[in-house]
Design a protein around this motif. Structure first.
Motif, PDB file in Angstrom:
ATOM      1  N   SER A  61      -2.649   5.221 -15.452  1.00 15.42           N
ATOM      2  CA  SER A  61      -4.230   4.637 -16.265  1.00 15.42           C
ATOM      3  C   SER A  61      -4.313   3.830 -16.619  1.00 15.42           C
ATOM      4  N   GLU A  62      -3.376   2.878 -16.502  1.00 14.49           N
ATOM      5  CA  GLU A  62      -3.718   1.243 -16.726  1.00 14.49           C
ATOM      6  C   GLU A  62      -3.750   0.588 -15.734  1.00 14.49           C
ATOM      7  N   ILE A  63      -3.653   1.530 -14.015  1.00 15.55           N
ATOM      8  CA  ILE A  63      -3.733   0.954 -13.132  1.00 15.55           C
ATOM      9  C   ILE A  63      -4.671   1.124 -12.701  1.00 15.55           C
ATOM     10  N   ASP A  64      -4.950  -0.508 -11.808  1.00 17.00           N
ATOM     11  CA  ASP A  64      -6.704   0.431 -11.449  1.00 17.00           C
ATOM     12  C   ASP A  64      -6.301   0.599  -9.633  1.00 17.00           C
ATOM     13  N   TRP A  65      -6.237   1.482  -8.952  1.00 16.33           N
ATOM     14  CA  TRP A  65      -5.709   1.926  -8.076  1.00 16.33           C
ATOM     15  C   TRP A  65      -6.708   2.002  -6.777  1.00 16.33           C
ATOM     16  N   SER A  66      -8.380   1.192  -7.135  1.00 16.49           N
ATOM     17  CA  SER A  66      -8.548   0.766  -5.897  1.00 16.49           C
ATOM     18  C   SER A  66      -8.477  -0.349  -6.049  1.00 16.49           C
ATOM     19  N   THR A  67      -7.718  -1.267  -6.040  1.00 16.23           N
ATOM     20  CA  THR A  67      -7.219  -2.605  -6.039  1.00 16.23           C
ATOM     21  C   THR A  67      -5.778  -2.800  -5.124  1.00 16.23           C
ATOM     22  N   ILE A  68      -5.150  -1.450  -4.920  1.00 16.38           N
ATOM     23  CA  ILE A  68      -3.760  -1.205  -4.023  1.00 16.38           C
ATOM     24  C   ILE A  68      -3.786  -1.625  -3.285  1.00 16.38           C
ATOM     25  N   GLY A  69      -3.332  -1.923  -2.208  1.00 19.43           N
ATOM     26  CA  GLY A  69      -3.361  -2.517  -1.397  1.00 19.43           C
ATOM     27  C   GLY A  69      -3.971  -3.858  -0.225  1.00 19.43           C
ATOM     28  N   ARG A  70      -4.915  -4.246  -1.369  1.00 13.78           N
ATOM     29  CA  ARG A  70      -5.578  -4.900  -1.144  1.00 13.78           C
ATOM     30  C   ARG A  70      -5.070  -6.814  -0.504  1.00 13.78           C
TER      31      ARG A  70
END
Length: 70
Positions: A61-70
């Motif tokens: 829940s502490e990870i901003d998953w929308s920025t993963i892989g950019r």
């Protein structure tokens, strides 16, 4: 895995296949009777869960998953 479980598996391997199937079904019924919804944990699992929770990793829940892989 405990020595008891390992020893039991070795003994089951000595049985003919039909008896192995019977033993498997019997153990499966025992486990389902003990924990029908698979929510209980063994003492060994509880230790592993506690160690993982205290390992210093962050919660998903502490990870901003929308920025993963950019």
């Amino acid at each position: 895995m405990s020595a008891l479980v390992t020893n039991t598996a070795r003994m089951m391997a000595m049985l003919p296949m039909e008896e192995q199937r019977f033993a498997h079904e019997f153990v499966k019924r025992l486990v389902l009777a003990w924990d029908p919804d698979f929510t209980k944990v063994t003492p060994e699992e509880a230790v592993r869960i506690k160690a993982a929770e205290e390992s210093g990793f962050i919660s998903d829940s502490e990870i901003d998953w929308s920025t993963i892989g950019r």
